[in-house]
Design a protein around this motif. Structure first.
Motif, mmCIF file in Angstrom:
data_model
loop_
_atom_site.group_PDB
_atom_site.id
_atom_site.type_symbol
_atom_site.label_atom_id
_atom_site.label_comp_id
_atom_site.label_asym_id
_atom_site.label_seq_id
_atom_site.Cartn_x
_atom_site.Cartn_y
_atom_site.Cartn_z
ATOM 1 N N HIS A 25 -71.732 -24.325 86.904
ATOM 2 C CA HIS A 25 -71.794 -24.640 87.613
ATOM 3 C C HIS A 25 -72.734 -23.989 89.499
ATOM 4 N N SER A 29 -72.498 -25.306 93.837
ATOM 5 C CA SER A 29 -71.741 -24.037 93.984
ATOM 6 C C SER A 29 -72.611 -24.052 96.032
ATOM 7 N N GLU A 32 -71.964 -26.762 97.854
ATOM 8 C CA GLU A 32 -71.472 -26.753 98.692
ATOM 9 C C GLU A 32 -71.285 -25.366 99.606
ATOM 10 N N ALA A 104 -66.894 -18.938 99.904
ATOM 11 C CA ALA A 104 -68.140 -20.435 99.394
ATOM 12 C C ALA A 104 -68.741 -19.162 98.774
ATOM 13 N N VAL A 108 -69.807 -16.511 94.555
ATOM 14 C CA VAL A 108 -71.775 -16.303 93.956
ATOM 15 C C VAL A 108 -72.250 -15.503 94.232
#
Length: 424
Positions: A25, A29, A32, A104, A108
Motif C-alpha cells: 500500500h 500511504s 495520505e 503516518a 513508512v
C-alpha cells in the motif's frame, strides 16, 4: 522518518524505493501523507490570517482608545474575542493534523540506496565477498551446544531455572572467554578512534521512536510497563539518542562512539534447530559502534565500518562472508546494510554476527539531529551503526571451528585477554 518535502519533490523515487522493499500500500500511504501535509499547511495559513487580522484590530483598538473613542473600541474588542475562539479551534485542528502526519510518517520505512538489490527474502541477498578457508573438523566433531556441556562452560538449564529459556549462565572459562571478547572488541574500537560510552540499558518511549524501534518493533522488546521503559535490543538505541535534539557544529564531525551493553530481545515466534544453543538468545552481550556523519561522507564511513568489522573477524581467525541485503530483507530504518556472517563448521552453516548500516537522515529526522553548516543553516546529519561484535554466535563459531581431541583452541589474539590458550 522520511522528510515531507523530499516526498513531495521526489515522489516517484520514493515509490520506486518502497516497491524495492515490497512495502504494501505504498501509494496509498504516500498520498495520505501528502494530503495530511496539505491540510496542515492550509490550517496553518488560516491561523496566520487570523493572527494578522487580530494584530490589525489590536492596533485599531489602540488608536481608538488614544483618540477617546472608547465605545467604538469596545465594539471591536468583541470581534477580537471571536477571532481568539476561532484561532483556538484551528490550533487544536493543527495539533491533531501534525500528530496524524507524524504517525503516518512513522509507518513508512526508509528508502533503499540505489545499490540495494531487489528481492523479497534472505535468499535474495548479494554476497559481496568471502574470506578465509572453511575449516575441516576431525571425525566426531560436535556443535557448540554439546561442547559447552562437555567442558561445563555455559549452562542453559541454570539460566532457565533463574529466568527462563534463552538466558544462559556463563561459567569458568566460558565467562572468561566472554569477558575477553568484550575487552578485545572495546580495545580495538578505541584504537580506531571511537570514544567509549556506557549508556543506560533501559530507554524511554522517546528514545525508541528516535531510532525507529517504535512503533515498528515494540512486540520484540521487553517493556517495563510500570515506568513505561524498554530494555534495549541494542546499544544503538541509547548511544544514538545521546544526540537527540542536538545541533552540532560542522567541525565536530564525525562523531564516533562505541559501547558495550547486554541486549534484550523477546524473539517471539522463534523456534527450531536454527535457533538452538547460542544461535538465538533473549539476552546477549554486544559491542556496538555508532557514527554521526556529514551527509557527504556517510557512505565512505559505511565502507570503513564494514572493513573494520571484517578486520575483527580476521584477527579471530574466523572464515566469513559479507552480504549486501536486498530490499525485502533490510531493517525498517536502513538505507543500506551489510551483514557479516561467520562459518560454523560443526553446524555447516553461516551465522550472522554483525549488521553495519547507514540510515542516512531517517533517524536524524526523528531525532532532530542536525549540524550547522558554514552558511549557518542547519541540516540533518546521517547516522550509522554496526555490531562490533555480537558475542553469542562468535563464541559458537570459536568453539566449533577450533575443537580438537585436546580441547578448544583459543584464537591467539584473545590469549592475552583470557589468560589461557585452550579450553580442556
Amino acid at each position: 522518518m522520511l522528510q515531507v518535502n523530499i516526498i513531495k519533490e521526489e515522489k516517484e523515487r520514493i515509490l520506486k524505493g518502497l516497491a524495492k522493499r515490497n512495502f504494501p500500500h505504498a501509494e496509498a500511504s504516500i498520498e495520505e501523507i501528502l494530503q495530511l501535509d496539505q491540510n496542515r499547511r492550509e490550517t496553518q495559513q488560516q491561523m496566520d490570517q487570523l493572527l494578522a487580522e487580530s494584530n490589525a484590530l489590536a492596533k485599531e483598538i489602540g488608536a481608538l482608545m488614544k483618540s477617546g473613542q472608547k465605545e467604538a473600541a469596545e465594539k471591536i474588542k468583541g470581534k477580537t474575542a471571536e477571532l481568539k475562539e476561532a484561532s483556538k479551534s484551528l490550533g487544536e485542528q493543527l495539533n491533531s493534523l501534525e500528530e496524524q502526519l507524524t504517525r503516518a510518517l512513522y509507518l513508512v520505512p526508509n528508502i533503499p540506496h540505489e545499490s540495494v538489490p531487489a528481492g523479497k527474502s534472505a535468499e535474495d541477498n548479494e554476497v559481496v565477498l568471502e574470506n578465509g578457508a572453511i575449516p575441516t573438523l576431525d571425525k566426531g566433531a560436535v556443535p557448540h551446544w554439546d561442547l559447552i556441556k562437555k567442558y561445563d562452560i555455559i549452562d542453559f538449564e541454570l539460566g532457565t531455572k533463574i529466568t527462563g529459556a534463552g538466558f544462559p549462565v556463563y561459567k569458568g572459562k566460558g565467562a572468561r572467554l566472554q569477558r575477553a571478547l568484550i575487552n578485545f572488541f572495546l580495545d580495538e574500537a578505541l584504537q580506531a578512534d571511537y570514544m567509549e560510552v556506557q549508556p543506560p540499558i533501559l530507554v524511554n518511549e522517546e528514545s525508541g521512536y528516535g531510532t525507529g524501534q517504535l512503533p515498528d518493533k515494540e512486540g520484540q522488546m521487553y517493556h517495563a510497563t510500570a515506568d513505561n521503559l524498554y530494555l534495549i535490543p541494542t546499544a544503538e538505541v541509547p548511544i544514538t539518542n545521546l544526540y537527540r535534539d542536538v545541533i552540532l557544529q560542522e567541525k565536530e564531525l564525525p562523531i564516533k562512539n562505541v559501547g558495550f551493553t547486554p541486549c534484550f530481545r523477546r524473539e517471539a515466534g522463534s523456534w527450531g534447530a536454527h535457533v538452538r544453543g547460542l544461535n538465538r538468545l533473549h539476552q546477549f552481550d554486544k559491542v556496538e559502534i555508532v557514527q554521526i556523519q556529514h551527509p557527504e561522507n556517510s557512505y565512505q564511513a559505511l565502507e570503513e565500518m564494514s572493513a573494520y568489522v571484517q578486520g575483527l573477524l580476521q584477527k579471530l581467525e574466523l572464515p566469513y562472508r559479507v552480504l549486501r541485503l536486498c530490499g525485502g530483507d533490510m531493517g525498517f530504518t536502513s538505507s543500506l546494510t551489510y551483514d557479516m556472517e561467520v562459518y560454523s563448521a560443526a553446524q555447516e552453516r553461516w551465522l550472522e554476527v554483525s549488521s553495519v548500516s547507514n540510515f542516512e537522515t531517517y533517524q536524524a529526522n526523528r531525532l532532530k539531529l542536525r549540524y550547522k553548516a558554514e552558511d549557518k543553516k542547519t541540516q540533518l546529519l546521517h547516522t550509522l551503526n554496526g555490531s562490533a561484535l555480537a558475542l553469542p554466535r562468535i563464541v559458537a563459531a570459536i568453539l566449533e571451528n577450533n575443537q580438537s581431541a585436546e580441547g578448544i583452541r583459543i584464537p591467539k589474539v584473545l590469549v592475552p585477554y583470557t589468560g589461557f590458550d585452550i579450553i580442556d
